[in-house]
Design a protein around this motif. Structure first.
Motif, short mmCIF file in Angstrom:
data_model
loop_
_atom_site.label_atom_id
_atom_site.label_comp_id
_atom_site.label_asym_id
_atom_site.label_seq_id
_atom_site.Cartn_x
_atom_site.Cartn_y
_atom_site.Cartn_z
N ASP A 66 57.54 31.04 34.29
CA ASP A 66 58.45 30.86 35.26
C ASP A 66 59.15 32.42 35.20
O ASP A 66 59.08 32.89 34.34
N LYS A 114 49.77 19.72 40.03
CA LYS A 114 50.68 19.15 39.32
C LYS A 114 52.00 19.95 38.96
O LYS A 114 51.42 21.04 38.48
N GLU A 115 52.99 19.83 39.36
CA GLU A 115 54.32 20.88 38.90
C GLU A 115 54.44 20.60 37.40
O GLU A 115 54.64 19.48 36.99
N GLY A 116 54.47 21.62 36.93
CA GLY A 116 54.83 21.74 35.42
C GLY A 116 53.40 21.83 34.59
O GLY A 116 53.71 21.95 33.34
N ALA A 117 52.40 21.79 35.30
CA ALA A 117 51.15 21.87 34.36
C ALA A 117 50.84 23.06 33.49
O ALA A 117 50.47 22.77 32.42
N ARG A 132 53.11 24.81 32.28
CA ARG A 132 54.00 24.71 31.24
C ARG A 132 53.62 23.88 29.95
O ARG A 132 53.70 24.15 29.11
N LEU A 133 52.96 22.66 30.46
CA LEU A 133 52.13 21.74 29.42
C LEU A 133 51.12 22.55 29.02
O LEU A 133 50.93 22.49 27.55
N HIS A 146 56.03 24.07 43.26
CA HIS A 146 57.16 24.68 42.08
C HIS A 146 57.41 25.98 42.05
O HIS A 146 58.42 26.40 42.52
N GLN A 147 56.37 26.76 41.32
CA GLN A 147 56.62 27.84 41.02
C GLN A 147 55.27 28.91 41.44
O GLN A 147 54.15 28.26 41.26
N HIS A 165 69.30 20.73 45.25
CA HIS A 165 69.08 20.68 43.68
C HIS A 165 68.83 22.23 43.51
O HIS A 165 69.52 22.64 42.29
N TYR A 168 72.32 24.10 44.30
CA TYR A 168 73.22 23.65 43.36
C TYR A 168 72.92 24.32 42.05
O TYR A 168 73.99 24.82 41.31
N GLY A 169 71.60 24.34 41.75
CA GLY A 169 71.16 25.18 40.31
C GLY A 169 71.81 26.70 40.62
O GLY A 169 72.42 27.33 39.49
N GLU A 222 75.67 26.83 40.37
CA GLU A 222 76.15 26.33 39.07
C GLU A 222 76.06 27.62 37.97
O GLU A 222 76.91 27.82 37.29
#
Lengths: 143, 314
Positions: B10, B108-111, B113-114, B131-132, B196, B199-200, B203
């Motif tokens: 990211d 897959k989102e986050g793959a 990162r995994l 995602h990114q 979301h 909002y992020g 925030e």
């Protein structure tokens, strides 16, 4: 007005949002225990309007984190000799791992056994959500 | 400060000074590419493309080859061990001994990162679902920095599909870390930036966001106009698509009200959202943007590998 006797030694889970009482009852597997338990639903409440209460005539281990995820307004009273000896609030964890799934069907944590879902606390419009460490989608804990 | 051994999953995994280190090296590479032609001799880039990609894969391969490195990998999961059901964790642990740095694209989102959690070598996210797409974001940031001289105090308009466009999500998120960033979001109601994400941003950064459905209303107020493609199938009905489709096409005539130094950017490929008559306008930088993508990937690979980048012409 319905009256229920106070308990002598045990736990009272109070200020449960009306409707959540039965869910917590099931989550704590209170239908399987052998000691007296009372589930009160729709009890008049100044703070909540209506609330649910669970009275347990035994001191069992209650996971305050899990209760906080379900309903952050809950209070847990420890009763000894008919008196409240400890009053605890639930814990809203900043980080949660493995307790629930990410709601995003495209998230790798929903398809790969190696990916234990990890979340960080986030708020949105006054509600509590958890942001997935893999896909960053917001998920709320539901039971 | 060293980026050696880090992962790029990211853009926000890097501090602003670490990002500057990447951009500073990319700038030097733009100025004299040949100087860096052998800095990755003997190094191997692994390319794990679990879904098809031409542009991103080729730009990574080109980046490594231009630095004297070599490339191995797969571009189709159906012909790899993945088709036999191998987990991402196992694949990356094995690949870690075959290559020195790896780029992964996965549906897959986050793959990625995994993968980074199990990898012994740096992992670069080459795009994970919706995602990114961080190296596209680095490309975009480098482009803005080169033309504007800074990444601070920029008003950036994003136009088109802001709901599903991962390049938009990624760039907004990265730009929100820079002082004085303002965002103008131009899209039909159906394709607005997800709540979301909005909002992020609010925030964490209390950024200035203005939303509109009308490009003409704001085109004279922005420093950067980032165009994206609107796909017909994203609309709920044909009538809305017909009503709105021309609103999100940038033509020469719409440009006349914009600032002289505004940048028109696009992650490419485009379909019809930027008319061809815009290509000759000096504000249109999307082809230079694609070119900078090679340099930013070269800089990133070199820094993650920790090779010597302090080379001088003799």
């Amino acid at each position: 007005m319905l009256t229920v006797n106070s308990i002598n030694c045990g736990i009272v889970i109070d200020h449960i949002t009306a409707g959540n009482g039965i869910k917590i009852f099931e989550k704590l597997k209170l239908d399987e225990v052998i000691f007296p338990v009372v589930l009160l639903i729709n009890v008049p409440s100044n703070k909540l309007g209506r609330k649910d209460i669970i009275k347990i005539e035994n001191k069992i281990d209650v996971d305050l984190t899990m209760l906080g995820l379900i309903d952050p307004d809950i209070t847990v009273n420890i009763i000894e000799d008919d008196k409240i000896v400890n009053k605890m609030n639930t814990i809203i964890p900043k980080e949660v791992q493995g307790l629930f799934k990410c709601k995003n069907p495209r998230c790798v944590s929903n398809s790969d056994d190696y990916a234990t879902p990890k979340f960080r606390l986030a708020h949105s419009n006054g509600k509590i959500f958890y942001r997935c460490g893999y896909c960053e989608e917001l998920t709320s804990y539901t039971i | 400060m060293s980026l050696k051994g880090k992962h790029m999953i990211d853009p926000n995994d890097f501090s602003l000074s670490e990002l500057d280190e990447v951009f500073d090296l990319a700038d030097r590479m733009v100025d004299d590419r040949d100087l860096y032609g052998s800095i990755c001799n003997g190094r191997i880039l692994g390319t794990l493309f679990y879904e098809p990609s031409t542009r991103t894969r080729l730009s990574f391969e080109s980046a490594m080859l231009r630095m004297g490195g070599k490339v191995l990998g797969f571009s189709d999961a159906a012909t790899s061990s993945v088709s036999k059901g191998e987990s991402i964790a196992d694949t990356i642990r094995v690949l870690s001994s075959y290559a020195d740095v790896v780029v992964m694209r996965h549906p897959k989102e986050g793959a990625p990162r995994l993968a980074s959690e199990y990898s012994f070598i740096p992992v670069i996210n080459g795009g994970d679902g919706g995602h990114q797409h961080p190296t596209q974001t680095l490309t975009d940031l480098l482009t803005i920095r080169r033309y504007k001289g800074t990444l601070e105090n920029q008003t950036i308009a994003f136009c088109g599909d802001l709901k599903f466009g991962r390049t938009v999500h990624s760039l907004i998120s990265a730009m929100s870390y820079y002082k004085g960033s303002k965002f103008v979001l131009i899209s039909p109601a159906e394709l607005r930036l997800p709540e979301h994400l909005k909002y992020g941003l609010l925030e964490k950064h209390n950024v200035d966001i203005y939303e509109t459905e009308n490009l003409e209303e704001v085109i004279n107020q922005v420093d950067v106009l980032y165009m994206t493609r609107i796909q017909k199938e994203r609309f709920f009905n044909e009538a809305d698509y017909m009503r709105l489709k021309d609103s999100y096409i940038l033509s020469k005539s719409k440009l006349k009200d914009s600032r002289e130094d505004m940048l028109v950017m696009h992650p490419l490929p485009r379909v019809n959202e930027i008319s061809y008559d815009v290509d000759d306008d000096k504000r249109a930088v999307y082809f230079k943007q694609a070119e900078f993508g090679i340099y930013v990937r070269m800089a990133l690979i070199a820094l993650l590998l920790g090779v010597n980048v302090n080379v001088n012409r003799k």
